[in-house]
Write a protein that holds these residues in place. Structure first.
Motif, short mmCIF file in Angstrom:
data_model
loop_
_atom_site.label_atom_id
_atom_site.label_comp_id
_atom_site.label_asym_id
_atom_site.label_seq_id
_atom_site.Cartn_x
_atom_site.Cartn_y
_atom_site.Cartn_z
N ASP B 225 0.74 -1.34 -0.03
CA ASP B 225 0.27 0.44 0.07
C ASP B 225 1.04 1.42 0.11
O ASP B 225 1.21 1.43 1.06
N ASN B 226 0.93 1.77 -1.34
CA ASN B 226 1.72 3.32 -1.68
C ASN B 226 0.93 4.41 -1.08
O ASN B 226 1.12 5.06 -1.04
N VAL B 227 -0.40 4.31 -1.13
CA VAL B 227 -1.66 5.08 -1.06
C VAL B 227 -2.03 5.97 0.10
O VAL B 227 -2.67 7.02 0.60
N GLY B 228 -3.00 4.65 0.90
CA GLY B 228 -3.66 4.49 1.95
C GLY B 228 -5.35 4.85 0.96
O GLY B 228 -5.19 4.48 0.21
N GLY B 229 -6.52 5.61 1.68
CA GLY B 229 -7.32 6.24 1.84
C GLY B 229 -8.16 5.06 1.45
O GLY B 229 -7.87 4.19 1.61
N ALA B 230 -9.65 5.58 0.79
CA ALA B 230 -10.63 4.78 0.57
C ALA B 230 -10.00 2.87 -0.07
O ALA B 230 -11.36 1.58 0.62
N LEU B 231 -8.88 2.92 -0.65
CA LEU B 231 -8.97 1.62 -1.16
C LEU B 231 -7.81 1.06 -0.14
O LEU B 231 -8.12 -0.75 -0.66
N GLN B 232 -8.05 1.02 1.07
CA GLN B 232 -7.48 0.82 1.85
C GLN B 232 -8.36 -0.72 2.55
O GLN B 232 -8.67 -1.97 2.03
N ALA B 233 -10.30 -0.73 2.54
CA ALA B 233 -10.36 -0.98 3.27
C ALA B 233 -11.34 -2.27 1.79
O ALA B 233 -12.03 -2.74 1.77
N VAL B 234 -11.28 -1.25 0.34
CA VAL B 234 -11.43 -2.76 -0.57
C VAL B 234 -10.72 -3.88 -0.58
O VAL B 234 -10.91 -4.75 -0.65
N VAL B 235 -9.85 -3.32 -0.48
CA VAL B 235 -8.36 -4.39 -0.90
C VAL B 235 -8.48 -5.55 0.42
O VAL B 235 -8.34 -6.51 0.09
N MET B 236 -8.94 -4.34 1.42
CA MET B 236 -8.74 -5.39 2.91
C MET B 236 -9.94 -6.59 2.81
O MET B 236 -9.62 -7.86 3.18
N GLU B 237 -11.25 -5.90 2.17
CA GLU B 237 -11.70 -7.75 2.63
C GLU B 237 -11.19 -7.97 1.20
O GLU B 237 -12.54 -9.40 0.78
N ARG B 238 -10.38 -7.99 0.58
CA ARG B 238 -10.27 -9.33 -0.17
C ARG B 238 -8.99 -9.80 0.00
O ARG B 238 -8.01 -11.06 -0.97
N MET B 239 -8.15 -9.85 1.20
CA MET B 239 -7.03 -10.58 1.44
C MET B 239 -7.32 -11.92 1.94
O MET B 239 -8.21 -12.20 2.41
N ARG B 240 -6.46 -12.82 1.35
CA ARG B 240 -6.22 -14.30 2.12
C ARG B 240 -6.29 -14.62 3.10
O ARG B 240 -5.11 -13.47 3.57
N ARG B 241 -6.28 -15.19 3.62
CA ARG B 241 -5.65 -15.84 5.25
C ARG B 241 -4.70 -15.83 5.15
O ARG B 241 -3.76 -16.77 4.16
N PHE B 242 -3.75 -15.80 6.85
CA PHE B 242 -2.63 -15.56 6.03
C PHE B 242 -1.82 -14.15 5.40
O PHE B 242 -0.59 -13.96 5.44
N GLY B 243 -2.92 -13.41 4.37
CA GLY B 243 -2.39 -12.18 3.93
C GLY B 243 -1.44 -11.26 4.72
O GLY B 243 -1.16 -11.16 5.86
N ARG B 244 -0.65 -10.52 3.99
CA ARG B 244 -0.19 -9.53 4.20
C ARG B 244 -0.14 -7.87 3.46
O ARG B 244 -0.03 -7.87 2.53
N PHE B 245 -0.66 -7.26 4.56
CA PHE B 245 -0.97 -5.85 4.36
C PHE B 245 0.09 -4.41 4.59
O PHE B 245 0.15 -4.99 5.45
N VAL B 246 0.83 -4.92 3.41
CA VAL B 246 2.05 -4.18 4.44
C VAL B 246 2.13 -2.60 3.96
O VAL B 246 1.83 -1.78 2.86
N ILE B 247 1.96 -1.56 4.61
CA ILE B 247 1.85 0.09 4.27
C ILE B 247 3.33 0.78 4.12
O ILE B 247 4.08 1.03 5.22
N THR B 248 3.54 1.14 2.78
CA THR B 248 4.93 2.29 3.19
C THR B 248 4.52 3.57 3.54
O THR B 248 4.82 5.06 4.06
#
Lengths: 342, 342
Positions: B225-248
């Motif tokens: 995640d290079n951008v933040g914002g509303a896209l975060q929630a969209v992507v989180m709902e699509r994360m797989r189990r044991f996934g890594r959501f990494v914010i720069t």
């Protein structure tokens, strides 16, 4: 023979209370091959069940009006047509708030359905530290929280079923300072005097941010979040670099139809820490490892089980409402029948 | 001799543009023992600098009106009273948007201040893949994102300085599907044709949630995640189990005085994934390991440097405004003087 069951009367418009539930009596059908009849002794009362009492969509389907309040129970086999279930043995099994259950012996019940040996641990332990709350605490503190010697640890709902075990595990893993947040002076005393926390913060007494700064002036290496809500942002601003913010559930938000927004996540960048959420079911392949470890801790006295027993299936609704109001210490159970091992 | 510097004129009330900055000329003082005089050739233009152009409190202090716009530059030593800095050598160093800099040779400049050897890599590489953006991408994909063979990877601002390197690293580490989000068809073509992404999503064309579901129908193992914002929630709902959501970083939010709330974090529990934020400075003890690895990837052609050069220090303000509007591909640099190695 009849079973007496507590069911969902209707979705509550506001707070969950005893009126949310209805007691119904149903005749038991004859056993089929592979099934056993259980007389239930205990059933769990859990925040996760409370989520299913709401009309809105959830990560597990809501109960429908008339449904049994399902959950983990512990019973004695009183009739069996299954080689797995020996008459007189005790098992935890998935049924819920009812006096008798017909249980099929399927592998898919998962590891939480286990034989309970009263020579090894109290029957109630199999629904407490050896059950879902025990493995939840263990995943949070060991696998995801990775508590290690010298860590500073904060735990919310610390006198609850997960928190009580989690704080003791933090001690086992060598944390240098373990602070719990709980509601009221009785729970706070319990944390320090019985569970061995270094300090307790009463969330009803004064500003919680001030209290955290006082008890953990150098910040937090690991936080076990059992509650969610506004406390998340307060704790995140106090996380240390490479800290672990681990979320088991967000009971403070369970009564809300629309989940509130969370903290702005740039705080994770600035402070360089991780957030990890989980359900125990996602880690059931680790159950054998957990169980062996927890048996040792119970045997050595390093972990004390905390169970909070409400007498009588007819009190189950009150037991749930009271737990959501925060009046339990440890895993809340309903005692449905006399425990013959006591 | 004078140095020409771009400074903050005043905090902008709205968008950052060329008028945010003022060019000033200042005489250079004589060198002291341990210092060198640099003629600067390149300077970086970074989202992190844009945060410091705002009045509100930040994780690094804001610039004050009149301050040099500080950042990483690359220059040639033209006078030296330091044994470290040999005349004629090239170094990256911390100064900023100015034609000449007096630099003291201190260890505390950190690993990003490094000698640049044009026989090994292009001078611009030392501000791109071998610089702050390179190590940022490497920490995100390797240390925290832990990309492994078979992973599905999504990267936002994928044509930016970090994203361009990150996507190529995902390929090196064996990801099975790498999808980038960028603004406009040119950038999307660049992702697939030049950087080797499997697919690109144009964030200006249609609903981004629909596009993610189309390109990653089985969900996301790792998100940068290079951008933040509303896209975060969209992507989180699509994360797989044991996934890594990494914010720069959260560049989409940098212009806002009050950071917006984030997604409700119960999603991390339901879906069983982690969120990890970081700054490259928190991992500078890994710089040598990063540098060795990145040198190999550049030499073998596995990583292509993407730099986006704007000519002239007087264009620095436009270069910044344009970058915030999203018109750069790769690391944006200002060319302050002719690069003698070209």
């Amino acid at each position: 023979m009849d079973t007496m069951r507590m069911t969902l009367k209707d979705y509550p418009d506001a707070a969950i209370d005893a009126n949310t539930f209805a007691a119904v009596s149903e005749p038991l059908r004859p056993l089929e091959e592979g099934e056993a009849l259980f007389e239930n002794i205990y059933a769990t009362v859990d925040p996760a069940q409370s989520r299913r009492l709401r009309r809105y969509e959830n990560y597990v389907p809501s109960f429908r009006p008339g449904d049994l309040i399902a959950g983990l129970s512990l019973g004695r086999v009183i009739q069996s047509r299954s080689p797995l279930f020996v008459e007189g043995d005790y098992w935890t099994h998935w049924s819920g708030w009812e006096t008798h259950s017909i249980v099929r012996a399927p592998a898919e019940q998962g590891p939480l359905a286990q034989r309970a040996d009263p020579a090894v641990a109290a029957l109630t332990d199999y629904l407490g530290p050896l059950g879902g709350k025990g493995i939840t605490a263990w995943i949070g503190m060991k696998l995801l929280g990775a508590v290690k010697p010298g860590d500073t640890v904060l735990i919310s709902a610390a006198a609850g079923a997960v928190g009580g075990i989690a704080g003791q595990l933090a001690r086992v893993y060598g944390a240098s300072r373990i602070v719990g947040i709980a509601g009221g002076p009785d729970k706070c005393r319990h944390l320090v005097d019985t569970l061995g926390y270094d300090a307790a913060i009463d969330r009803h007494a004064g500003d919680i941010d001030v209290a955290i700064d006082r008890e953990l002036p150098d910040g937090i290496d690991m936080y076990l979040d059992n509650v969610g809500g506004a406390l998340q942002a307060v704790v995140m601003e106090r996380m240390r670099r490479f800290g672990r913010f681990v979320i088991t559930g967000t009971v403070a938000e369970y009564g809300l139809d629309v989940p509130p927004p969370g903290p702005n996540l740039f705080v994770t960048v600035r402070r360089g820490f991780s957030i990890h959420g989980y359900l125990a079911t996602q880690y059931y392949d680790r159950f054998a490892e957990f169980r062996a470890e927890m048996h040792d801790y119970l045997a050595s006295g390093q972990i004390k089980a905390g169970v909070d027993i409400v007498e009588g299936l007819d009190q189950a609704g009150e037991a749930m409402a009271g737990m959501l109001a925060g009046n339990n210490i440890g895993q809340r159970l309903i005692r449905i029948a006399t425990d013959p091992t006591l």
